[in-house]
Structures are given as C-alpha cells and as structure tokens.
Write a protein that holds these residues in place. Structure first.
Motif, PDB file in Angstrom:
ATOM      1  N   LEU A 107      17.482   4.079   9.078  1.00 21.55           N
ATOM      2  CA  LEU A 107      16.413   4.944   8.585  1.00 21.55           C
ATOM      3  C   LEU A 107      15.877   5.845   9.696  1.00 21.55           C
ATOM      4  CD1 LEU A 107      14.468   2.437   6.286  1.00 21.55           C
ATOM      5  CD2 LEU A 107      15.841   4.393   5.564  1.00 21.55           C
ATOM      6  N   TYR A 108      15.799   5.330  10.914  1.00 23.29           N
ATOM      7  CA  TYR A 108      15.386   6.154  12.051  1.00 23.29           C
ATOM      8  C   TYR A 108      16.367   7.314  12.233  1.00 23.29           C
ATOM      9  CZ  TYR A 108      11.501   3.671  14.295  1.00 23.29           C
ATOM     10  OH  TYR A 108      10.270   3.139  14.606  1.00 23.29           O
ATOM     11  N   ALA A 109      17.661   7.023  12.180  1.00 24.52           N
ATOM     12  CA  ALA A 109      18.676   8.069  12.349  1.00 24.52           C
ATOM     13  C   ALA A 109      18.584   9.104  11.241  1.00 24.52           C
ATOM     14  CB  ALA A 109      20.069   7.439  12.382  1.00 24.52           C
ATOM     15  N   GLN A 110      18.334   8.660  10.027  1.00 23.27           N
ATOM     16  CA  GLN A 110      18.200   9.591   8.912  1.00 23.27           C
ATOM     17  C   GLN A 110      16.978  10.483   9.066  1.00 23.27           C
ATOM     18  OE1 GLN A 110      20.393   9.952   5.791  1.00 23.27           O
ATOM     19  NE2 GLN A 110      21.437   9.477   7.714  1.00 23.27           N
ATOM     20  N   GLN A 111      15.910   9.942   9.643  1.00 24.60           N
ATOM     21  CA  GLN A 111      14.717  10.762   9.877  1.00 24.60           C
ATOM     22  C   GLN A 111      15.020  11.910  10.832  1.00 24.60           C
ATOM     23  OE1 GLN A 111      11.661   9.409  12.442  1.00 24.60           O
ATOM     24  NE2 GLN A 111       9.993  10.216  11.219  1.00 24.60           N
ATOM     25  N   LEU A 112      15.953  11.681  11.753  1.00 23.49           N
ATOM     26  CA  LEU A 112      16.347  12.718  12.704  1.00 23.49           C
ATOM     27  C   LEU A 112      17.455  13.598  12.148  1.00 23.49           C
ATOM     28  CD1 LEU A 112      16.381  10.655  16.040  1.00 23.49           C
ATOM     29  CD2 LEU A 112      14.598  12.194  15.204  1.00 23.49           C
ATOM     30  N   HIS A 113      17.857  13.357  10.873  1.00 22.14           N
ATOM     31  CA  HIS A 113      18.908  14.132  10.195  1.00 22.14           C
ATOM     32  C   HIS A 113      20.241  14.061  10.943  1.00 22.14           C
ATOM     33  CE1 HIS A 113      15.666  15.662   7.715  1.00 22.14           C
ATOM     34  NE2 HIS A 113      15.037  16.088   8.802  1.00 22.14           N
ATOM     35  N   LEU A 114      20.546  12.880  11.455  1.00 21.32           N
ATOM     36  CA  LEU A 114      21.799  12.671  12.159  1.00 21.32           C
ATOM     37  C   LEU A 114      22.926  12.400  11.170  1.00 21.32           C
ATOM     38  CD1 LEU A 114      20.530  10.437  15.109  1.00 21.32           C
ATOM     39  CD2 LEU A 114      21.011  12.880  15.136  1.00 21.32           C
ATOM     40  N   PRO A 115      24.179  12.669  11.562  1.00 25.84           N
ATOM     41  CA  PRO A 115      25.313  12.424  10.654  1.00 25.84           C
ATOM     42  C   PRO A 115      25.534  10.937  10.417  1.00 25.84           C
ATOM     43  CG  PRO A 115      26.093  13.045  12.827  1.00 25.84           C
ATOM     44  CD  PRO A 115      24.606  13.263  12.835  1.00 25.84           C
ATOM     45  N   ILE A 116      26.394  10.623   9.470  1.00 23.88           N
ATOM     46  CA  ILE A 116      26.612   9.232   9.077  1.00 23.88           C
ATOM     47  C   ILE A 116      27.145   8.397  10.247  1.00 23.88           C
ATOM     48  CG2 ILE A 116      28.933   9.725   8.185  1.00 23.88           C
ATOM     49  CD1 ILE A 116      28.409   7.573   6.054  1.00 23.88           C
ATOM     50  N   SER A 117      27.961   8.991  11.104  1.00 25.81           N
ATOM     51  CA  SER A 117      28.490   8.231  12.249  1.00 25.81           C
ATOM     52  C   SER A 117      27.361   7.766  13.160  1.00 25.81           C
ATOM     53  CB  SER A 117      29.487   9.088  13.041  1.00 25.81           C
ATOM     54  OG  SER A 117      28.876  10.292  13.471  1.00 25.81           O
ATOM     55  N   ALA A 118      26.395   8.661  13.417  1.00 23.47           N
ATOM     56  CA  ALA A 118      25.255   8.293  14.257  1.00 23.47           C
ATOM     57  C   ALA A 118      24.355   7.286  13.556  1.00 23.47           C
ATOM     58  CB  ALA A 118      24.453   9.544  14.630  1.00 23.47           C
ATOM     59  N   THR A 119      24.269   7.400  12.234  1.00 24.26           N
ATOM     60  CA  THR A 119      23.471   6.444  11.460  1.00 24.26           C
ATOM     61  C   THR A 119      24.053   5.038  11.571  1.00 24.26           C
ATOM     62  OG1 THR A 119      22.852   8.186   9.896  1.00 24.26           O
ATOM     63  CG2 THR A 119      22.544   5.910   9.173  1.00 24.26           C
ATOM     64  N   ILE A 120      25.368   4.949  11.508  1.00 22.80           N
ATOM     65  CA  ILE A 120      26.030   3.645  11.638  1.00 22.80           C
ATOM     66  C   ILE A 120      25.820   3.081  13.034  1.00 22.80           C
ATOM     67  CG2 ILE A 120      28.278   2.492  11.697  1.00 22.80           C
ATOM     68  CD1 ILE A 120      29.164   4.377   9.440  1.00 22.80           C
ATOM     69  N   VAL A 121      25.953   3.930  14.058  1.00 25.88           N
ATOM     70  CA  VAL A 121      25.736   3.478  15.438  1.00 25.88           C
ATOM     71  C   VAL A 121      24.306   2.988  15.624  1.00 25.88           C
ATOM     72  CG1 VAL A 121      25.576   4.252  17.844  1.00 25.88           C
ATOM     73  CG2 VAL A 121      27.537   4.917  16.446  1.00 25.88           C
ATOM     74  N   ALA A 122      23.339   3.731  15.064  1.00 28.47           N
ATOM     75  CA  ALA A 122      21.934   3.333  15.177  1.00 28.47           C
ATOM     76  C   ALA A 122      21.695   1.992  14.493  1.00 28.47           C
ATOM     77  CB  ALA A 122      21.040   4.407  14.557  1.00 28.47           C
ATOM     78  N   ALA A 123      22.334   1.778  13.348  1.00 24.19           N
ATOM     79  CA  ALA A 123      22.193   0.506  12.634  1.00 24.19           C
ATOM     80  C   ALA A 123      22.773  -0.644  13.449  1.00 24.19           C
ATOM     81  CB  ALA A 123      22.883   0.593  11.269  1.00 24.19           C
ATOM     82  N   VAL A 124      23.946  -0.420  14.030  1.00 26.04           N
ATOM     83  CA  VAL A 124      24.603  -1.470  14.826  1.00 26.04           C
ATOM     84  C   VAL A 124      23.778  -1.797  16.070  1.00 26.04           C
ATOM     85  CG1 VAL A 124      26.642  -2.043  16.196  1.00 26.04           C
ATOM     86  CG2 VAL A 124      26.914  -0.899  13.983  1.00 26.04           C
ATOM     87  N   LEU A 125      23.324  -0.768  16.780  1.00 26.14           N
ATOM     88  CA  LEU A 125      22.560  -0.991  18.015  1.00 26.14           C
ATOM     89  C   LEU A 125      21.243  -1.700  17.739  1.00 26.14           C
ATOM     90  CD1 LEU A 125      23.100   2.384  19.906  1.00 26.14           C
ATOM     91  CD2 LEU A 125      24.098   0.165  20.450  1.00 26.14           C
ATOM     92  N   THR A 126      20.544  -1.266  16.688  1.00 27.86           N
ATOM     93  CA  THR A 126      19.250  -1.868  16.388  1.00 27.86           C
ATOM     94  C   THR A 126      19.416  -3.295  15.898  1.00 27.86           C
ATOM     95  OG1 THR A 126      18.559   0.342  15.663  1.00 27.86           O
ATOM     96  CG2 THR A 126      17.036  -1.464  15.236  1.00 27.86           C
ATOM     97  N   GLY A 127      20.454  -3.524  15.095  1.00 22.07           N
ATOM     98  CA  GLY A 127      20.659  -4.856  14.532  1.00 22.07           C
ATOM     99  C   GLY A 127      21.184  -5.870  15.517  1.00 22.07           C
ATOM    100  N   THR A 128      22.003  -5.423  16.475  1.00 20.14           N
ATOM    101  CA  THR A 128      22.670  -6.373  17.367  1.00 20.14           C
ATOM    102  C   THR A 128      22.173  -6.328  18.809  1.00 20.14           C
ATOM    103  OG1 THR A 128      24.470  -4.836  17.959  1.00 20.14           O
ATOM    104  CG2 THR A 128      24.771  -6.179  15.984  1.00 20.14           C
ATOM    105  N   GLY A 129      21.501  -5.227  19.222  1.00 21.05           N
ATOM    106  CA  GLY A 129      21.116  -5.065  20.625  1.00 21.05           C
ATOM    107  C   GLY A 129      20.210  -6.165  21.135  1.00 21.05           C
ATOM    108  N   GLY A 130      19.183  -6.511  20.362  1.00 17.52           N
ATOM    109  CA  GLY A 130      18.254  -7.554  20.786  1.00 17.52           C
ATOM    110  C   GLY A 130      18.927  -8.910  20.896  1.00 17.52           C
ATOM    111  N   GLY A 131      19.798  -9.219  19.943  1.00 14.21           N
ATOM    112  CA  GLY A 131      20.524 -10.483  19.982  1.00 14.21           C
ATOM    113  C   GLY A 131      21.453 -10.571  21.177  1.00 14.21           C
ATOM    114  N   MET A 132      22.069  -9.435  21.541  1.00 18.99           N
ATOM    115  CA  MET A 132      22.939  -9.426  22.719  1.00 18.99           C
ATOM    116  C   MET A 132      22.133  -9.707  23.985  1.00 18.99           C
ATOM    117  SD  MET A 132      25.666  -6.334  22.078  1.00 18.99           S
ATOM    118  CE  MET A 132      26.514  -6.714  23.603  1.00 18.99           C
TER     119      MET A 132
END
Length: 203
Positions: A107-132
């Motif tokens: 949702l953050y990536a979509q607010q910045l009107h980023l393409p789907i590839s960046a949206t997926i990267v943002a989802a992966v980083l936000t979801g897994t970064g803290g756990g890593m």
C-alpha cells in the motif's frame, strides 16, 4: 486508514515475535526490547530507504513505538506456564506480522504510484525485513532464506495489491486472512520450495 490498521496489527505481532525469540535466547529485558523493536520496525525502515519513502516518516510513529513497547512488556510479564507452547505462538504471531506488513508495504508503494515490480519488492521487504533482522541478531538462520515457503506469501500480497486485483478495504482484510492461513498451512504441512544441498555430494 487501512494501512494504519495493518501497521498496528503488524507492529503488535512482530514485536511479540521478537520478544519471544529474545526470551528463548535468554536475553535480558533490554535485549527483549531491542530484538522486538528491530523485528517490528526493521522491515519498514529498509522499505522506506529503497522505495524512496521519506525517511523522517520512520520517526513520526510515536503511537506505534508505544504499542510495541506495551506489547513486549506484556509478553515479558507473562507467567512461564503460559509460555510453554511458545513455538506455536511464535509461528502465529510471525504469520500475522508477515501478512499485515507485506500488505502495508504494498500500500505504501501504491501511494507513491510505483509500478507492480516495486510494489512486490516493497511487500517483500516490509514483510520479511524485520524477521531477518530478528534472526540475525538472535544468531539464527533467517527464516526467509530457508527452504520452507515464507517470502512467497509476501510476493502474493504485493502482486494482488499492485495489479489491482485487491483494491478495497474488505479485499485487503480478506487478503490478510488468506496469507495468514497459507503461512500457517505451510508450517503445519512443512511445505518447501525446491532447494539443492552441496553437502555430502560426491566429487
């Protein structure tokens, strides 16, 4: 408003997850807070840095910091009897945090009107970064890098949001439940991605 709710859910879940891991590693109270905060906010900080979201937004989360501290304090004060099945609770809280934060990152990536590839990267980083960060600080092999299905569910969240398949509040909550269920099923049935070991191989 939707991403704020997912932010609260993810913060509570991941701060508890980090605190539980810290207690299992026998860290003191300070260590519990450090590991819990790293788990709850590490992914968002990495995401903001890489997708160009204002970095000062990280420090404007006073309410989330307070929620995280309260959550960790409560779990630290839990009687040991209630913590004996901690592994199950760790998996559940981790699944909830993974789902909530991956959707929030998309949702953050979509607010910045980023393409789907960046949206997926943002989802992966936000979801897994803290756990890593949690696993590295606890000297564990990061869960996201193991053979079991983990990051795949964050990719699903990023794709669903970035492609517009899911775009309503009701749809977001449905996606949240779906990812939690899929993650818990992958734990229950030990689903794994293809992997190859180079140990004990003839040369």
């Amino acid at each position: 408003m939707t991403w704020e709710i997912f932010g609260i859910i993810g913060t509570i879940a991941f701060s508890i997850s980090g605190a539980i891991v810290a207690m299992e590693e026998e860290y003191d109270l300070f260590g519990v807070y450090i590991l819990g905060m790293a788990t709850a906010f590490g992914g968002g900080a990495i995401r903001n840095l890489l997708i160009g979201y204002p970095l000062d937004a990280f420090w404007k989360q006073d309410s989330l910091f307070q929620i995280a501290l309260l959550s960790m304090t409560i779990i630290f004060l839990f009687p040991n009897k209630l913590m004996k099945h901690w592994k199950r609770w760790e998996n559940i809280t981790d699944a909830i945090g993974l789902s909530a934060f991956s959707i929030q990152g998309a949702l953050y990536a979509q607010q910045l009107h980023l393409p789907i590839s960046a949206t997926i990267v943002a989802a992966v980083l936000t979801g897994t970064g803290g756990g890593m960060l949690r696993d590295i600080l606890a000297k564990r092999k990061p869960l996201v890098l193991r053979a079991e299905v983990y990051a795949l569910w964050t990719i699903l969240a990023g794709f669903a949001v970035g492609s517009g398949i899911v775009h309503t509040a009701v749809g977001m909550y449905g996606l949240f439940v779906l990812i939690v269920v899929c993650r818990m099923l992958s734990v229950q049935y030990n689903w794994k991605l293809p992997h190859k070991s180079l140990t004990n191989q003839p040369y």
